[in-house]
Design a protein around this motif. Structure first.
Motif, PDB file in Angstrom:
ATOM      1  N   ILE A 164       0.841  -1.206   0.000  1.00  0.00           N
ATOM      2  CA  ILE A 164       0.000   0.000   0.000  1.00  0.00           C
ATOM      3  C   ILE A 164       0.874   1.253   0.000  1.00  0.00           C
ATOM      4  O   ILE A 164       1.794   1.393   0.809  1.00  0.00           O
ATOM      5  CB  ILE A 164      -0.919   0.017   1.245  1.00  0.00           C
ATOM      6  CG1 ILE A 164      -1.786  -1.243   1.291  1.00  0.00           C
ATOM      7  CG2 ILE A 164      -1.785   1.274   1.247  1.00  0.00           C
ATOM      8  CD1 ILE A 164      -2.595  -1.379   2.576  1.00  0.00           C
ATOM      9  N   TYR A 165       0.563   2.172  -0.902  1.00  0.00           N
ATOM     10  CA  TYR A 165       1.161   3.503  -0.917  1.00  0.00           C
ATOM     11  C   TYR A 165       0.046   4.550  -0.824  1.00  0.00           C
ATOM     12  O   TYR A 165      -1.063   4.351  -1.348  1.00  0.00           O
ATOM     13  CB  TYR A 165       1.934   3.749  -2.220  1.00  0.00           C
ATOM     14  CG  TYR A 165       3.383   3.360  -2.191  1.00  0.00           C
ATOM     15  CD1 TYR A 165       4.358   4.260  -1.761  1.00  0.00           C
ATOM     16  CD2 TYR A 165       3.788   2.100  -2.619  1.00  0.00           C
ATOM     17  CE1 TYR A 165       5.701   3.910  -1.767  1.00  0.00           C
ATOM     18  CE2 TYR A 165       5.125   1.739  -2.635  1.00  0.00           C
ATOM     19  CZ  TYR A 165       6.078   2.653  -2.200  1.00  0.00           C
ATOM     20  OH  TYR A 165       7.408   2.309  -2.197  1.00  0.00           O
ATOM     21  N   ARG A 166       0.382   5.676  -0.197  1.00  0.00           N
ATOM     22  CA  ARG A 166      -0.537   6.824  -0.142  1.00  0.00           C
ATOM     23  C   ARG A 166       0.196   8.047  -0.685  1.00  0.00           C
ATOM     24  O   ARG A 166       1.353   8.287  -0.345  1.00  0.00           O
ATOM     25  CB  ARG A 166      -1.032   7.051   1.290  1.00  0.00           C
ATOM     26  CG  ARG A 166      -1.853   5.887   1.816  1.00  0.00           C
ATOM     27  CD  ARG A 166      -2.298   6.058   3.250  1.00  0.00           C
ATOM     28  NE  ARG A 166      -3.066   4.880   3.679  1.00  0.00           N
ATOM     29  CZ  ARG A 166      -2.528   3.813   4.250  1.00  0.00           C
ATOM     30  NH1 ARG A 166      -1.201   3.784   4.484  1.00  0.00           N
ATOM     31  NH2 ARG A 166      -3.277   2.776   4.595  1.00  0.00           N
ATOM     32  N   PHE A 167      -0.510   8.801  -1.529  1.00  0.00           N
ATOM     33  CA  PHE A 167       0.099   9.923  -2.231  1.00  0.00           C
ATOM     34  C   PHE A 167      -0.696  11.199  -1.958  1.00  0.00           C
ATOM     35  O   PHE A 167      -1.921  11.165  -1.802  1.00  0.00           O
ATOM     36  CB  PHE A 167       0.106   9.670  -3.746  1.00  0.00           C
ATOM     37  CG  PHE A 167       0.712   8.346  -4.142  1.00  0.00           C
ATOM     38  CD1 PHE A 167       2.075   8.229  -4.345  1.00  0.00           C
ATOM     39  CD2 PHE A 167      -0.081   7.214  -4.301  1.00  0.00           C
ATOM     40  CE1 PHE A 167       2.631   7.017  -4.711  1.00  0.00           C
ATOM     41  CE2 PHE A 167       0.466   5.995  -4.657  1.00  0.00           C
ATOM     42  CZ  PHE A 167       1.829   5.904  -4.864  1.00  0.00           C
ATOM     43  N   SER A 168       0.006  12.310  -1.954  1.00  0.00           N
ATOM     44  CA  SER A 168      -0.664  13.617  -1.856  1.00  0.00           C
ATOM     45  C   SER A 168       0.234  14.665  -2.489  1.00  0.00           C
ATOM     46  O   SER A 168       1.453  14.466  -2.631  1.00  0.00           O
ATOM     47  CB  SER A 168      -0.948  13.977  -0.387  1.00  0.00           C
ATOM     48  OG  SER A 168       0.265  14.113   0.334  1.00  0.00           O
ATOM     49  N   TRP A 169      -0.369  15.775  -2.891  1.00  0.00           N
ATOM     50  CA  TRP A 169       0.363  16.891  -3.487  1.00  0.00           C
ATOM     51  C   TRP A 169      -0.477  18.147  -3.347  1.00  0.00           C
ATOM     52  O   TRP A 169      -1.674  18.084  -3.018  1.00  0.00           O
ATOM     53  CB  TRP A 169       0.721  16.615  -4.943  1.00  0.00           C
ATOM     54  CG  TRP A 169      -0.453  16.177  -5.776  1.00  0.00           C
ATOM     55  CD1 TRP A 169      -1.332  16.967  -6.455  1.00  0.00           C
ATOM     56  CD2 TRP A 169      -0.888  14.829  -6.009  1.00  0.00           C
ATOM     57  NE1 TRP A 169      -2.287  16.212  -7.089  1.00  0.00           N
ATOM     58  CE2 TRP A 169      -2.030  14.898  -6.840  1.00  0.00           C
ATOM     59  CE3 TRP A 169      -0.425  13.574  -5.598  1.00  0.00           C
ATOM     60  CZ2 TRP A 169      -2.708  13.745  -7.261  1.00  0.00           C
ATOM     61  CZ3 TRP A 169      -1.101  12.437  -6.031  1.00  0.00           C
ATOM     62  CH2 TRP A 169      -2.224  12.527  -6.841  1.00  0.00           C
ATOM     63  N   GLU A 170       0.143  19.277  -3.582  1.00  0.00           N
ATOM     64  CA  GLU A 170      -0.582  20.541  -3.502  1.00  0.00           C
ATOM     65  C   GLU A 170      -1.582  20.645  -4.654  1.00  0.00           C
ATOM     66  O   GLU A 170      -1.223  20.398  -5.800  1.00  0.00           O
ATOM     67  CB  GLU A 170       0.392  21.723  -3.558  1.00  0.00           C
ATOM     68  CG  GLU A 170       1.310  21.838  -2.354  1.00  0.00           C
ATOM     69  CD  GLU A 170       0.552  22.116  -1.076  1.00  0.00           C
ATOM     70  OE1 GLU A 170      -0.476  22.824  -1.130  1.00  0.00           O
ATOM     71  OE2 GLU A 170       0.969  21.613  -0.009  1.00  0.00           O
ATOM     72  N   PRO A 171      -2.831  20.989  -4.365  1.00  0.00           N
ATOM     73  CA  PRO A 171      -3.816  21.124  -5.443  1.00  0.00           C
ATOM     74  C   PRO A 171      -3.503  22.330  -6.322  1.00  0.00           C
ATOM     75  O   PRO A 171      -2.897  23.297  -5.866  1.00  0.00           O
ATOM     76  CB  PRO A 171      -5.139  21.305  -4.710  1.00  0.00           C
ATOM     77  CG  PRO A 171      -4.754  21.897  -3.391  1.00  0.00           C
ATOM     78  CD  PRO A 171      -3.413  21.301  -3.042  1.00  0.00           C
ATOM     79  N   GLN A 172      -3.926  22.251  -7.571  1.00  0.00           N
ATOM     80  CA  GLN A 172      -3.737  23.349  -8.510  1.00  0.00           C
ATOM     81  C   GLN A 172      -5.080  23.834  -9.020  1.00  0.00           C
ATOM     82  O   GLN A 172      -6.039  23.058  -9.129  1.00  0.00           O
ATOM     83  CB  GLN A 172      -2.887  22.903  -9.711  1.00  0.00           C
ATOM     84  CG  GLN A 172      -1.411  22.788  -9.439  1.00  0.00           C
ATOM     85  CD  GLN A 172      -0.633  22.653 -10.739  1.00  0.00           C
ATOM     86  OE1 GLN A 172      -1.037  23.170 -11.765  1.00  0.00           O
ATOM     87  NE2 GLN A 172       0.494  21.950 -10.692  1.00  0.00           N
ATOM     88  N   ASP A 173      -5.141  25.123  -9.328  1.00  0.00           N
ATOM     89  CA  ASP A 173      -6.297  25.657 -10.032  1.00  0.00           C
ATOM     90  C   ASP A 173      -6.159  25.350 -11.519  1.00  0.00           C
ATOM     91  O   ASP A 173      -5.073  25.091 -12.020  1.00  0.00           O
ATOM     92  CB  ASP A 173      -6.379  27.176  -9.829  1.00  0.00           C
ATOM     93  CG  ASP A 173      -6.623  27.545  -8.370  1.00  0.00           C
ATOM     94  OD1 ASP A 173      -7.295  26.757  -7.668  1.00  0.00           O
ATOM     95  OD2 ASP A 173      -6.128  28.599  -7.941  1.00  0.00           O
ATOM     96  N   ASN A 174      -7.294  25.375 -12.189  1.00  0.00           N
ATOM     97  CA  ASN A 174      -7.263  25.260 -13.646  1.00  0.00           C
ATOM     98  C   ASN A 174      -6.723  23.927 -14.142  1.00  0.00           C
ATOM     99  O   ASN A 174      -6.014  23.895 -15.139  1.00  0.00           O
ATOM    100  CB  ASN A 174      -6.402  26.377 -14.245  1.00  0.00           C
ATOM    101  CG  ASN A 174      -7.242  27.310 -15.079  1.00  0.00           C
ATOM    102  OD1 ASN A 174      -8.434  27.089 -15.249  1.00  0.00           O
ATOM    103  ND2 ASN A 174      -6.615  28.339 -15.581  1.00  0.00           N
ATOM    104  N   VAL A 175      -6.989  22.850 -13.436  1.00  0.00           N
ATOM    105  CA  VAL A 175      -6.559  21.542 -13.909  1.00  0.00           C
ATOM    106  C   VAL A 175      -7.774  20.632 -14.082  1.00  0.00           C
ATOM    107  O   VAL A 175      -8.782  20.780 -13.394  1.00  0.00           O
ATOM    108  CB  VAL A 175      -5.544  20.869 -12.953  1.00  0.00           C
ATOM    109  CG1 VAL A 175      -4.319  21.732 -12.770  1.00  0.00           C
ATOM    110  CG2 VAL A 175      -6.184  20.516 -11.626  1.00  0.00           C
ATOM    111  N   THR A 176      -7.665  19.710 -15.027  1.00  0.00           N
ATOM    112  CA  THR A 176      -8.661  18.655 -15.164  1.00  0.00           C
ATOM    113  C   THR A 176      -8.356  17.527 -14.195  1.00  0.00           C
ATOM    114  O   THR A 176      -9.229  17.006 -13.511  1.00  0.00           O
ATOM    115  CB  THR A 176      -8.675  18.114 -16.604  1.00  0.00           C
ATOM    116  OG1 THR A 176      -8.977  19.195 -17.504  1.00  0.00           O
ATOM    117  CG2 THR A 176      -9.711  17.019 -16.777  1.00  0.00           C
TER     118      THR A 176
END
Length: 569
Positions: A508-520
Motif C-alpha cells: 500500500i502507498y498513499r500519495f498527496s500533493w498541492e492542489p492546482q487551479d485550472n486543472v482537469t
C-alpha cells in the motif's frame, strides 16, 4: 508556452496525416483515428437484465485480415486496419457462447476453442464466411480460459487456468493428431496475492482473499517466452495482465517485477485485463483486453486496444495513460517507446455545465460528463426530441466528439438485429445560433461508442446532441466526451508531492500533493525502474491510495497535472 504547444500539436497531426493516410484526403486519416472502448456492435445478452457484453478477446492476423473473437458476442469481427471492424455472425460453432475464446493460425487454417470445460475444437480456412467444421479432437483435458501458442519451430502449446486456487497450466499438443497432448500438463503460475498487491481482489485490492488468476496468453520475443495472465477479477477497474518470462514455452518462468504490464484503473473507462498480445502486419505489438462497466451485471464489459512497448532494456508494457483519448492506428512500423500516436487533443468536456430536455432521478445531466462510465444521464423517454446541452465555458477548438450511449431501460435480448441510434450534434458560439456538426439522422449502424472526428476543427462554446428517433427505453449517455484545444495555458509543475508506504502492509502507498487551479486532473506515474515509469493512473483529486504494489519491490513516482490545454511538466 501556448505557441510551443500549438506548434507541437500541428507537427504531431501533420506527421499522422502522412503515416495514417499517406497522400490521401483527411477523411481517410480520420477513419484511422480511434479511441477506447473500441466502437463495436456489442451484443445484448440473451437473459437477465438487458445489457451489452464482450470480453476476454483474442486477435490474430490471418490471410490479410485481423480476426477478433470475444466472449458472448454471437459472432466475431474482422478488420484490414484495426480501425474499422466488420461483424460476422456465427452459427456453425456450437460452443461460441462459451467464455474465453482462443484461436490458432496453423497452416492455411484458423482454429477455435473456448472455455467450455470440454475439448471441442473447430476449424475454418475461410473465416470470412460462417463455415466452421469440428475437429476430431483427441485432447482429453477439460480446460478453462484456454490459449493456443505456436512456436517458431511449429510446435503448438495449449495453456489454461481460471481459478482463485488452481494454477495456470500448459501442455504441448499435436494439431496433426487431433490436438492430442504430448506429455502431462505442467503447473506454471501460482497465486501470490500476499506478495503482489495487484493480484488481490476488490475495488482497491482490499479484500482479504486470493484473486482469480486467469486468461493466459503466450508471446515470444527475442527468444524469450512471456506467459501473460490476468488478475484479480474482471469486474474491477484494477483488472490487469501480468507477465512471467522464461526460456522455454513450458517454463520454468520468473515473475516480472514491473508487473502488471497492462493496467488502466483510471480515466473514463478502466480495466485492461484478460487480453491477448499480438503483432500487426507491420511488426507493431498491440494488446487487446477487457474493460469494465459492471453496473447492470458484473460481466457488463467492453474491449480496449493498447499499443505495447517490448524493450530489451525496460521490458514489456502497454501504453494506457490516455488510451481513452483519440489516437491513430499507424500504417507502418512505429517505435511506440519514442513515437506518440495520441492525437494531442485534450478533454474539453469534463464537468462542464450541462442541461437536458429531461432526466430521471439518479441519472442527472451532470453524469454525462463526469468521466465515469459507471454513471450516466438518462432522459425520461426515448422520444424524438430529447436532448443534452453542454457549455464549454468559452470558445474552444473542437476536433472530435465521442458519443457513448448507455441503453437505459432497454429491453433488448439476443438474438436481435442492430440497435441503432439516430441523432445529430450541433454547435453554437452564443447559445442561440446553431450549426450542425454531426448528422446521424439516417444512421443504420449499431455504434454505441462512436468517435466522430470533424473534417475541420470547429470553434464553439456550446454543444447539443438531439435524439431524432422514437425508441424503447430512454435516450441516455454514459458520457458525451469532447476533444480539442482549450486555447489556454498548460498547468504548472506540481508541488508538494509526497509518497508514503504503509508500515504494516508494504503493498500500500498513499500519495498527496498541492492542489492546482485550472486543472482537469493529474497523472500519477510509477515503476520499478527510475528512468522508465511504465505505469500510470489518472486522478482527479490531490490525494490517492493504491494497494496494487509488490510487497518486496522499490518504486519510483512522478505526478503531472493536465487540463484542456495540455499536459504540464
Amino acid at each position: 508556452m501556448k505557441n510551443i504547444a500549438k506548434l507541437m500539436s500541428i507537427a504531431l497531426v501533420s506527421g499522422l496525416i502522412v503515416s495514417c493516410a499517406s497522400t490521401e484526403q483527411k477523411i481517410v486519416q480520420n477513419e484511422r483515428i480511434v479511441t477506447n472502448p473500441i466502437d463495436l456492435n456489442y451484443r445484448f445478452q440473451p437473459n437477465e437484465e438487458s445489457r451489452r457484453e464482450a470480453a476476454d478477446p483474442v486477435l490474430e492476423y490471418f490471410k490479410g485480415y485481423y480476426y477478433m473473437f470475444a466472449s458472448k458476442s454471437g459472432g466475431y469481427w474482422r478488420s484490414e486496419d484495426l480501425a474499422k471492424w466488420e461483424y460476422i455472425p456465427c452459427t456453425t460453432i456450437p460452443t461460441l457462447e462459451d467464455y474465453a475464446p482462443t484461436i490458432l493460425v496453423y497452416g492455411d487454417t484458423l482454429y477455435f476453442t473456448a472455455s467450455s470445460g470440454n475439448t471441442r475444437i473447430f476449424k475454418n480456412a475461410h473465416p470470412e464466411t460462417d463455415t466452421w467444421e469440428e475437429v476430431d479432437t483427441k485432447l482429453t483435458y477439460r480446460q478453462h480460459d484456454p490459449a493456443f501458442f505456436k512456436d517458431d519451430d511449429g510446435k503448438v502449446y495449449l495453456y489454461w487456468g481460471c481459478s482463485d486456487v488452481d494454477p495456470i497450466v500448459g501442455v504441448e499438443v499435436d494439431p496433426k493428431n487431433g490436438f492430442c497432448a504430448i506429455g502431462e500438463p505442467k503447473s506454471l503460475i501460482e497465486h501470490n496475492g500476499d506478495k503482489y498487491g495487484w493480484e488481490v481482489p476488490g475495488k482497491n485490492n482490499e479484500e482479504p482473499r486470493q484473486g482469480w488468476n486467469e486468461g493466459p496468453c503466450v508471446l515470444k520475443h527475442n527468444g524469450r517466452y512471456y506467459l501473460q495472465y490476468a488478475a484479480p477479477g474482471t469486474q474491477y477497474r484494477i483488472y490487469g495482465d501480468g507477465n512471467y518470462v522464461g526460456d522455454n514455452p513450458l517454463g520454468p518462468f520468473e515473475y516480472v517485477e514491473d508487473n502488471p504490464f497492462s493496467f488502466k484503473p483510471g480515466g473514463f473507462i478502466g480495466g485492461a485485463g484478460h487480453g491477448h498480445t499480438f503483432k500487426d502486419k507491420y511488426g507493431n505489438y498491440w494488446h487487446v483486453a477487457s474493460m469494465t462497466i459492471s453496473v447492470r451485471h458484473w460481466f457488463e464489459r467492453r474491449l480496449g486496444i493498447f499499443p505495447v512497448v517490448v524493450s530489451d532494456k525496460y521490458g514489456m508494457y502497454a501504453l494506457t495513460t490516455f488510451a481513452d483519448y483519440p489516437f491513430c492506428i499507424p500504417d507502418r512500423k512505429v517505435d511506440f517507446e519514442k513515437e506518440d500516436i495520441n492525437m494531442g487533443w485534450n478533454l474539453l468536456s469534463y464537468k462542464k455545465k450541462v442541461s437536458a430536455s429531461s432526466s430521471l432521478e439518479g441519472y442527472e445531466p451532470e453524469l454525462a460528463n463526469d468521466e465515469q462510465v459507471e454513471t450516466w444521464w438518462a432522459a425520461q423517454t426515448g422520444n424524438k426530441g430529447e436532448w443534452l446541452q453542454m457549455d464549454l465555458g468559452k470558445l474552444m477548438e473542437i476536433n472530435a466528439i465521442q458519443v457513448n450511449f448507455a441503453d437505459h431501460n432497454f429491453n433488448v435480448h439476443a438474438p436481435h438485429g442492430p440497435v441503432v441510434y439516430q441523432y445529430y450534434i450541433e454547435g453554437s458560439t452564443d447559445g442561440k445560433n446553431w450549426t450542425r456538426l454531426i448528422d446521424e439522422e439516417k444512421n443504420e449502424k449499431d455504434a454505441p461508442h462512436k468517435l466522430h472526428t470533424l473534417s475541420a476543427p470547429a470553434k464553439m462554446q456550446y454543444l447539443r446532441i438531439c435524439n431524432t428517433k422514437d425508441m424503447e427505453g430512454c435516450f441516455s449517455l454514459f458520457d458525451l466526451r469532447v476533444f480539442g484545444q482549450g486555447g489556454g495555458k498548460v498547468p504548472a509543475v506540481v508541488t508538494g508531492f509526497q509518497a508514503s508506504r504503509d508500515e504494516n502492509d508494504k503493498r500500500i502507498y498513499r500519495f498527496s500533493w498541492e492542489p492546482q487551479d485550472n486543472v482537469t486532473g493529474y497523472i500519477l506515474r510509477w515503476g520499478t525502474q527510475k528512468e522508465k515509469l511504465t505505469h500510470s493512473m489518472v486522478v482527479y483529486n490531490n490525494h490517492y491510495e493504491a494497494r496494487y504494489f509488490n510487497r518486496d519491490s522499490e518504486y519510483y513516482f512522478s505526478v503531472t497535472a493536465f487540463n484542456e490545454n495540455g499536459v504540464g511538466k
